[in-house]
Every structure is written in structure tokens, then in C-alpha cells.
Write a protein that holds these residues in place. Structure first.
Motif, PDB file in Angstrom:
ATOM      1  N   GLN A  17    -106.134  -4.049 -64.223  1.00 41.80           N
ATOM      2  CA  GLN A  17    -106.886  -4.169 -62.965  1.00 41.80           C
ATOM      3  C   GLN A  17    -106.985  -5.625 -62.528  1.00 41.80           C
ATOM      4  O   GLN A  17    -106.859  -5.930 -61.341  1.00 41.80           O
ATOM      5  CB  GLN A  17    -108.279  -3.571 -63.130  1.00 41.80           C
ATOM      6  CG  GLN A  17    -108.260  -2.068 -63.341  1.00 41.80           C
ATOM      7  CD  GLN A  17    -109.651  -1.464 -63.286  1.00 41.80           C
ATOM      8  OE1 GLN A  17    -110.557  -2.002 -62.669  1.00 41.80           O
ATOM      9  NE2 GLN A  17    -109.813  -0.324 -63.938  1.00 41.80           N
ATOM     10  N   HIS A  18    -107.218  -6.525 -63.497  1.00 42.31           N
ATOM     11  CA  HIS A  18    -107.274  -7.952 -63.141  1.00 42.31           C
ATOM     12  C   HIS A  18    -105.938  -8.411 -62.567  1.00 42.31           C
ATOM     13  O   HIS A  18    -105.891  -9.094 -61.541  1.00 42.31           O
ATOM     14  CB  HIS A  18    -107.635  -8.794 -64.367  1.00 42.31           C
ATOM     15  CG  HIS A  18    -109.106  -8.830 -64.653  1.00 42.31           C
ATOM     16  ND1 HIS A  18    -110.005  -9.442 -63.812  1.00 42.31           N
ATOM     17  CD2 HIS A  18    -109.829  -8.327 -65.677  1.00 42.31           C
ATOM     18  CE1 HIS A  18    -111.230  -9.312 -64.308  1.00 42.31           C
ATOM     19  NE2 HIS A  18    -111.149  -8.635 -65.441  1.00 42.31           N
TER      20      HIS A  18
ATOM     21  N   PHE B 267    -105.482  -9.485 -58.789  1.00 43.20           N
ATOM     22  CA  PHE B 267    -105.145 -10.902 -58.573  1.00 43.20           C
ATOM     23  C   PHE B 267    -103.993 -10.993 -57.567  1.00 43.20           C
ATOM     24  O   PHE B 267    -103.892 -11.938 -56.790  1.00 43.20           O
ATOM     25  CB  PHE B 267    -104.733 -11.560 -59.897  1.00 43.20           C
ATOM     26  CG  PHE B 267    -104.559 -13.045 -59.782  1.00 43.20           C
ATOM     27  CD1 PHE B 267    -105.639 -13.896 -59.867  1.00 43.20           C
ATOM     28  CD2 PHE B 267    -103.306 -13.601 -59.565  1.00 43.20           C
ATOM     29  CE1 PHE B 267    -105.479 -15.263 -59.731  1.00 43.20           C
ATOM     30  CE2 PHE B 267    -103.134 -14.963 -59.432  1.00 43.20           C
ATOM     31  CZ  PHE B 267    -104.230 -15.796 -59.521  1.00 43.20           C
TER      32      PHE B 267
ATOM     33  N   MET C 190    -108.668 -15.676 -67.422  1.00 43.77           N
ATOM     34  CA  MET C 190    -107.918 -16.128 -66.245  1.00 43.77           C
ATOM     35  C   MET C 190    -108.174 -17.607 -65.953  1.00 43.77           C
ATOM     36  O   MET C 190    -107.687 -18.112 -64.943  1.00 43.77           O
ATOM     37  CB  MET C 190    -108.299 -15.293 -65.011  1.00 43.77           C
ATOM     38  CG  MET C 190    -108.016 -13.814 -65.135  1.00 43.77           C
ATOM     39  SD  MET C 190    -106.258 -13.414 -65.131  1.00 43.77           S
ATOM     40  CE  MET C 190    -105.944 -13.191 -63.378  1.00 43.77           C
TER      41      MET C 190
ATOM     42  N   TRP D  44    -110.728 -11.645 -56.106  1.00 43.48           N
ATOM     43  CA  TRP D  44    -110.056 -10.398 -56.470  1.00 43.48           C
ATOM     44  C   TRP D  44    -110.955  -9.366 -57.140  1.00 43.48           C
ATOM     45  O   TRP D  44    -110.771  -8.166 -56.951  1.00 43.48           O
ATOM     46  CB  TRP D  44    -108.829 -10.703 -57.347  1.00 43.48           C
ATOM     47  CG  TRP D  44    -109.123 -10.960 -58.783  1.00 43.48           C
ATOM     48  CD1 TRP D  44    -109.214 -10.041 -59.778  1.00 43.48           C
ATOM     49  CD2 TRP D  44    -109.360 -12.232 -59.412  1.00 43.48           C
ATOM     50  NE1 TRP D  44    -109.474 -10.650 -60.981  1.00 43.48           N
ATOM     51  CE2 TRP D  44    -109.570 -11.995 -60.789  1.00 43.48           C
ATOM     52  CE3 TRP D  44    -109.406 -13.547 -58.960  1.00 43.48           C
ATOM     53  CZ2 TRP D  44    -109.833 -13.017 -61.695  1.00 43.48           C
ATOM     54  CZ3 TRP D  44    -109.665 -14.556 -59.860  1.00 43.48           C
ATOM     55  CH2 TRP D  44    -109.879 -14.295 -61.202  1.00 43.48           C
ATOM     56  N   ALA D  45    -111.952  -9.832 -57.910  1.00 50.01           N
ATOM     57  CA  ALA D  45    -112.714  -8.854 -58.699  1.00 50.01           C
ATOM     58  C   ALA D  45    -113.708  -8.066 -57.857  1.00 50.01           C
ATOM     59  O   ALA D  45    -114.393  -7.198 -58.392  1.00 50.01           O
ATOM     60  CB  ALA D  45    -113.416  -9.545 -59.858  1.00 50.01           C
TER      61      ALA D  45
END
Lengths: 230, 591
Positions: B272-273, B277, A1, B327-328
Motif C-alpha cells: 500500500q505504501h 507513493f 520511507m 500519499w498515506a
């Protein structure tokens, strides 16, 4: 990311630079009167152009997310191992031609040269159609050598399809702008709209170059890879 | 003072009607159905969101029926239960809260509060609503297809979301993903409008630091949404391809019913990311407009200027920026590197600082204010305590070592319902009670409103406060039936039954609200143009409800910030933004 975060950071810098000029430290409760220190339109950009820029910022992030997904999903050892359909180089050239043609049309319209503007617009349309047709041929070439379960090939299809869809939407707008340019009393009136097309094509060209660089081996692949691994 | 005199040479742009840019409807159809007027679009968004919200309400009743009284409703099996919780969650988060705050409040308030005639791209704005409606219809259609709607849970985690055995695997998940894609396309059209209207169409004198906090909240939330929804879009498209074309973006090699599927190598963690996000900024996409609205409600109904306006603005921007690097914390149990967990725990706790600044400032605005316990004020006060409650349990869950044992328990359910379910909905109600008189020209019924408020506020606490304790006892979420679990004591069943009964009553109170909305449209007391004696521009329109174009022949000119309440020396206890005259500083010096 990391590429996505870098992209967001770049957008954040633009926003921060703009916000720093908006007197966010002022004390509005102490001030009355129609404030003139700032123009009521603090963004020195035509409304339509600003709207397109905001839209393109979101579109750019969408493709950055796809690139991030590619780097997370596809193992590094098979990055850019896709058989390189040679036609992709040709389509890239066509997209560059389309973008240049739109800039030519914009310049011609600014000088009131209707024929030049229409030539540029038509040339851009033909080059864009050529680009999309070439991408379809690339899909067919790839289909002969890879399957849908091949992650890199699936990403190629997904990325290029979404890119082509965006280009298709732009193509509709380009058709409308071309028709208006042909009919307009003064072709100079169509110049802002042609400028919007040029901006849109520039953005989609930049996005395509990033996608091309991540999917295949290109001279700029190393740069993108370095950004992804930051 | 950085101001110049109105009328100075080369000063303000023309404030008279720019007729060329204003769209005029030519028929009933283009005036009320395919309308390009942001006010009509706002009402369309709001009615659609409330209608689909009613579906979510009924679904929550059915979920509580099963949890409180297992086996009583024979038509609720495990399949239906999962479908109900999935659809309830997705409808509430996306199709109700996001649509109502941005599409409803955003469309109505942005042009009016900024002194604009309409959104800058009215046609695109209209398309935005119709695509949203299409998204809702596609979602509703999933109730009627073979297999029913998806029961994958609102997070739609692969691989189970698209595997046989998960309810709605045939068509439900496909329609859900298509609906989400449509929603995002529609929202993007609206979002570009909201942002550019705020940037380009403000009335003369309306600098950014004179914008009401409602607009700051909606503006920042829209920017977040434009940057967060692409992640959901990408995730939805990729999952759709996995489901329909057999790609393996998210699907690992897997055996289903003894047979190895063709999938292989996909990454469920990647989904999931992408989901989170989007998912975490989504919390603030809902919360920031709520923050802004509640600031305006408190200031107006406490007859006092907002405390720390600059800090409030900066906090909104800071929260928006930070929301992209937390987010994580939704993925602590996914097996991430512990250093990542530390990073995301830190950013999560840092975001509490600007949030706490806002809470302090609301309380300090109330301090020694002339508090009127009107319905909007009651809902605003209820929001503060509810948000504080939900925010504090968020501090628990933001810490990795606390989150891991609490993960997938009812503690999480109670937390997020408090902080991004009940709290924003209280603000929506407060906002509707506050602005309904401007939209319709009539007041909502006070007695029905009081009933609605107390039932909702006390009821929500009776539901979700004890739910935290159930979570602390380890009661898992997403279980169709918890009977037979050794660690679950009999008292859990009693408390579950109590929660369910309260949930039925709270749901019924929402029906009272809807009746009030409909009845007051024709039977409510006439409101006049500015019943709350508010300062912001939407209350200064020449007509109520505002006519097409909002401002008659001339646009308003803004002379002051939006919180000039109880200014010493002023004739009234409020000074509208478009009224020239005494400043607070001059008034202070004079007195």
C-alpha cells in the motif's frame, strides 16, 4: 520511507538551486525582446549527459525504494544476518575497477590516446562481466543456505538482479561506444560517450555500495542504517 | 528590463536549421509507423490511448448495467464484475489519462510550443511509444487468457490480488503486472525526453518564464512521473515474484481453502505504501497538464492575459513537490499511527492552497474577459466547476475523522471520478477541440461538438453528483449486488438505475465525439494556420499541419510571454510570441 524522502529532498535541493537561477520572480508580461540575461540553454551540460542524469535520478529512486522496502519488510533483528558470500567483496572490487577503468579511458580519449582508451574500455567490460558472473555465484552460494521464503535472501536476489539488469543495459552501450572508439577518425570524438559510460558506472557503483551496506555487514552499514532510521 | 537587443554581439545562438541533429525518414514505414517525429508519435499515443479508452468505456457500461439493473445481464457475475471495475480503473488512470496527457499532448506540444524541431532523443521517443503499445497489448491479452483479466481492484492490493478466489489469479494478474512494468519502462524513455527537451531545446528567447503554462504543467507532471512510477515498478516486480516464485514480500502467513500456504511474514501494508507513493502523485501527473492546458484555453478564448502567471507557475511547482508527502491519506483505515494520520491530513489540506490559487486565477482571468464560448472554452469552464466540486469533497476525505466512515463508500468513487476522472477528461476534450485544427488543418464539427459537450458535462454531473449522496447513505463501493443490505433504502436502487441510464447516454456521446474526430479529418472546414488567433508558437508554424522539422529553415525567436491578448495599441487583439514590438508596459504608458 525516510531514506526515500531524504533522496527526494536532495533532488529537490538540486532542483531548487537550479530554479533559483531561472528568474522565476521576473515579470514576463513587462518584458519584450529576446531575453539574453539567461542562456537559452540554462543547463550547462551536454544534452545526452543531462538525459542520462535525469534517467539516473529515477533509477536511484527505484533502488532507494527497494532499500526502504527492505527496512520495512525485514525485521531489524535479522538485518544483515544473511550469510555473507565472500565473493561479493570481490565483485565489489571488480565494479570499482570497471569504474576506474572507464575514467582512465575517458582521460586517454581526451588526450587522443586511442590505445589507452580502448584498453580502459576493454578492461571495464571484462571487470563488469566479472562482476555479474560473481553475483551469479553469490546467488548460488546463497541458494544453498537460504530459501526464497527468506525475506532477506529474496531481497538480495531482487536487488542484485535489478542492479545487474541495469548494468547489462549499460554493457550494451559500452560495447557500442567501444566499437565507435575503435572506428572513430579521432578518438577525442568518442570522449563524451565514454564520459557517459563513466557516469553510468559511477552511479551503479554508488547504488551497489548502498545495497551492499544494507544487505551485509560493511564498514559503512552504520551510516545507511542511521539514514534509514532518520 | 533584463533584455538585450537582438543581434547584439555574442548574443543569440544560431537559429537556422541544424540539419545534423534532425532525423529524416526515408520511407513510408519510417515516416508514419516507426516514426521518430514527435508529432506522429503524439498521434500514435493519442489514437492508442483513445482506443483502449473505448474499452474502458464499454467496461463502465457493463459495470453500470449491473449496478443499475442487477441480474438483467446474465453474463455478468461477481467474477466478471470485479474484472470490469479493475480493468476500467487501471485503463483510465494509466493507459488513457497518463498516456494521453504526457505521450499525446506532451509529444505534440513540447517541441512546437517551445520552438524546437523535435524531441532531443527522437529514437528513444519512438521506442517509448512502441513499448507503450506493447504494454497495452499485454493488458488486452489478459481478456483472452484462462481465467480472464485480474479482478483485484485497480489498487491490486495483496494478499487477495494473487490468491485463489480472486478473478484472474491464474494469468490475469501476471499480465497486468507485466503490462505495468512495460508501461513504466516505456514512459521513462518518453519522460526523459520531455524533461530534457524542455530544459535544452527551447527556441532563442524562450526563458522558463515565457513558457506557456501547458508546458509548465506537462514538464512538472513528467518530473513527478519519473519519480513516482519507480514505486509502482518496485511494487509490481515484488508482487510478480510473490505470485510466480513464491517469495513473501507482501504475502503474510495465510490459509487458503483450509490449507496453509507457503507464504509467511510478508507485509501487505508495504505494498500500500509503494502503491500510494506512486498513486497520489499520479493524481497530479494527470491534473498538472490539465491545469496548464486549461490555463491556455481560458486565456486564449477569453482574449485576456492569464491572471497571476507567476503564481500559476509557482503553484504548479508547489503542488508537484507537496504531492510526494500526502500519499498515506489513502491509507487512513490501514491502521496507521494517529500522528501519521495527523501529518498526512495536514499536508493534504496544505496542498489545497496552491490549488485554490489556480482556481481563483482562472476565474480572475475570465473576469471582464472577452469570453468566446467556443467548444474549448466550454470544456475549460466545465473543468473549473467540476474540479472545484471534486476538490471540495477531497477536503472531506483528507480529514481522518471524516474519511474513516466514508471510506469504501460511493462517496469516494464520486469524489475521485469528479476530480481525476471527469475533470481531466473535460480538459482532454477541450485540448483536442483546441489543437485538432493544428494537427489536421481542419476544424471539428461545431454541432456535433456542442452535442458532445452538453451530454458529457450535464451527464457527468447527473452521474456523479447524486453518487455522493449514495456514499453518504453508506452504500459501499465494489459490491456486486447491494440487495438485501438492511441500511440500503429502495430509493438507492431507483437512483442507481437513473445513474446507469445517464451513463449509457454519456457513453454514447463519446461515440459521437469519435465520429466527429474521424469525419472532420476529411470533411471538416479548413482551419487555416491560427483559427483561434492564439499567441503561442505552435500556431505560428509556416505550415499547417506543421511539416517535419516544424519551422522551415529558421527557428522562431521569442520576444514575449505567451499571454499578450488585447494589448492596448496593438494592431490585433493578440501578439504572437515571436513578434517583436510593443510591450504591454509600453502600451499601457502610451495609452
Amino acid at each position: 520511507m525516510s531514506l526515500v524522502l531524504l533522496y527526494l529532498a536532495a533532488l529537490g535541493l538540486v532542483a531548487a538551486r537550479w530554479l533559483s537561477r531561472q528568474r522565476l520572480a521576473s515579470k514576463p508580461w513587462l518584458e519584450a525582446g529576446p531575453t539574453l540575461a539567461l542562456s537559452p540553454r540554462p543547463v550547462a551540460m551536454p544534452t545526452a549527459r543531462l538525459g542520462l542524469a535525469v534517467f539516473l535520478a529515477a533509477v536511484g529512486l527505484l533502488f532507494m525504494l527497494l532499500v526502504a522496502a527492505y527496512t520495512m519488510r525485514v525485521p531489524p533483528e535479522i538485518w544483515r544476518r544473511l550469510p555473507d558470500p565472500r565473493i561479493v567483496w570481490l565483485t565489489t572490487g571488480l565494479l570499482i575497477v570497471a569504474s576506474l577503468a572507464l575514467h582512465g579511458a575517458k582521460g586517454a580519449a581526451a588526450h587522443g590516446e586511442r590505445d589507452g582508451a580502448l584498453l580502459g574500455l576493454t578492461g571495464a567490460a571484462i571487470a563488469t562481466l566479472g562482476f555479474i558472473a560473481g553475483q551469479v555465484l553469490a546467488w548460488r552460494q546463497l541458494a544453498d543456505t537460504a530459501s526464497v521464503s527468506d525475506a532477506a535472501a529474496a531481497f538480495f536476489i531482487l536487488m542484485t538482479a535489478l542492479h545487474a539488469l541495469h548494468l547489462g543495459g549499460g554493457f550494451v552501450a559500452l560495447g557500442i561506444v567501444t566499437a565507435r572508439s575503435a572506428r572513430a577518425g579521432a578518438v577525442e570524438d568518442a570522449q563524451p560517450a565514454i564520459g557517459l559510460c563513466a557516469l553510468y558506472w559511477d552511479a551503479l557503483l554508488a547504488i551497489w555500495l548502498v545495497l551492499f551496506g544494507i544487505l551485509f555487514r560493511t564498514p559503512w552499514t552504520g551510516w545507511i542504517e542511521a539514514l534509514c532510521r532518520t | 528590463m533584463a533584455d538585450a537587443q537582438f543581434g547584439a554581439a555574442g548574443a543569440l545562438p544560431r537559429a537556422d536549421l541544424d540539419d545534423v541533429e534532425l532525423y529524416h525518414p526515408h520511407s513510408w514505414l519510417t515516416k508514419y509507423v516507426f516514426s521518430q517525429d514527435a508529432k506522429i508519435i503524439a498521434v500514435q499515443y493519442s489514437c492508442t490511448a483513445l482506443a483502449i479508452g473505448l474499452v474502458a468505456l464499454v467496461l463502465s457500461w457493463l459495470v453500470r448495467l449491473q449496478l443499475g439493473f442487477p441480474g438483467v445481464a446474465s453474463f455478468i457475475g461477481p467474477k466478471e464484475y470485479y474484472q470490469f471495475i479493475t480493468m476500467h480503473g487501471m485503463i483510465m488512470v494509466i493507459y488513457l489519462l497518463t498516456a494521453l496527457f504526457l505521450g499525446g499532448f506532451g509529444n505534440y506540444l513540447i517541441p512546437l510550443m517551445l520552438g524546437a524541431r523535435d524531441m532531443v532523443f527522437p529514437y528513444v521517443n519512438m521506442l517509448s511509444y512502441w513499448i507503450y503499445l506493447l504494454a497495452v497489448l499485454v493488458l488486452v491479452a489478459s481478456f483472452f487468457v484462462p481465467g480472464g483479466p485480474t479482478g483485484a481492484g485497480w489498487t491490486l492490493y495483496p494478499p487477495q490480488a494473487i490468491l485463489a478466489g480472486t478473478p484472474g489469479q491464474e494469468w490475469g494478474i501476471v499480465l497486468m503486472l507485466v503490462s505495468l512494468i512495460l508501461f513504466i519502462i516505456g514512459f521513462t524513455m518518453g519522460g526523459v525526453n520531455y524533461v530534457v527537451t524542455v530544459l535544452q531545446a527551447r527556441a532563442p528567447g524562450m526563458t522558463l518564464m515565457r513558457m506557456p503554462l501547458t508546458i509548465w504543467g506537462i514538464f512538472t507532471a513528467t518530473v513527478l512521473a519519473l519519480l513516482a512510477f519507480p514505486a509502482l515498478f518496485v511494487g509490481a516486480v515484488m508482487m510478480l515474484l510473490d505470485r510466480l516464485l513464491g517469495t513473501s514480500f507482501f504475502m503474510p502467513a495465510i490459509v487458503e481453502a483450509g490449507q496453509r500456504l507457503a507464504y509467511g511474514g510478508g507485509s501487505p501494508i508495504l505494498f500500500q505504501h509503494l502503491f500510494w507513493f506512486f498513486g497520489h502523485p499520479e493524481v497530479y501527473i494527470v491534473a498538472l497538464p490539465a491545469f496548464g492546458i486549461v490555463s491556455d484555453l481560458i486565456s486564449t478564448h477569453a482574449r485576456k492575459n492569464i491572471f497571476g502567471y507567476r503564481m500559476m507557475v509557482w503553484a504548479i511547482v508547489a503542488i508537484g513537490a507537496l504531492s510526494f508527502v500526502v500519499w498515506a491519506h489513502h491509507m487512513y483505515v490501514s491502521g496507521m499511527n494517529p500522528y501519521f494520520g495527523f501529518f498526512f491530513a495536514t499536508t493534504t489540506l496544505v496542498i489545497a492552497i496552491p490549488t485554490a490559487i489556480k482556481v481563483y486565477n482562472w476565474v480572475l482571468t475570465l473576469w471582464r474577459g472577452d469570453i468566446h464560448l467556443t467548444l474549448p472554452m466550454l470544456f475549460a469552464l466545465a473543468f473549473i466547476v467540476t474540479f472545484l466540486n471534486g476538490g471540495l469533497t477531497g477536503l472531506f476525505l483528507g480529514n481522518v475523522v471524516v474519511d474513516v466512515p466514508l471510506s469504501d463508500t460511493l462517496f469516494v468513487v464520486a469524489h475521485f471520478h469528479m476530480v481525476m476522472g471527469v475533470a481531466p477528461i473535460l480538459v482532454i476534450f477541450g485540448g483536442l477541440y483546441h489543437w485538432y485544427p493544428k494537427v489536421t488543418g481542419r476544424m471539428l464539427d461545431e454541432r456535433l461538438g456542442q452535442l458532445h459537450f452538453w451530454a458529457t458535462f450535464l451527464g457527468a454531473y447527473a452521474i456523479f453528483f447524486p453518487m455522493h449522496y449514495l456514499g453518504l447513505m453508506g452504500v459501499p463501493r465494489r459490491y456486486f449486488d447491494i440487495e438485501g443490505l438492511g441500511f440500503v433504502t429502495p430509493s438507492v436502487a431507483t437512483l442507481n438505475a437513473f445513474i446507469s441510464i445517464v451513463a449509457f447516454l454519456v457513453g454514447a456521446a463519446q461515440i459521437v465525439f469519435l465520429v466527429n474526430l474521424a469525419r472532420s479529418r476529411t470533411h471538416g472546414a479548413p482551419a487555416g494556420g491560427n483559427p483561434w488567433r492564439a499567441t503561442t508558437l505552435e500556431w505560428q508554424t509556416p505550415e499547417t499541419p506543421p511539416a517535419h522539422g516544424n519551422w522551415g529553415r529558421t527557428l522562431p525567436v521569442v520576444y514575449r510571454w505567451p499571454y499578450d491578448y488585447s494589448v492596448p495599441g496593438a494592431d490585433r487583439d493578440f501578439v504572437p510570441q515571436n513578434q517583436p514590438g510593443l510591450t504591454r508596459a509600453e502600451a499601457g504608458a502610451a495609452s
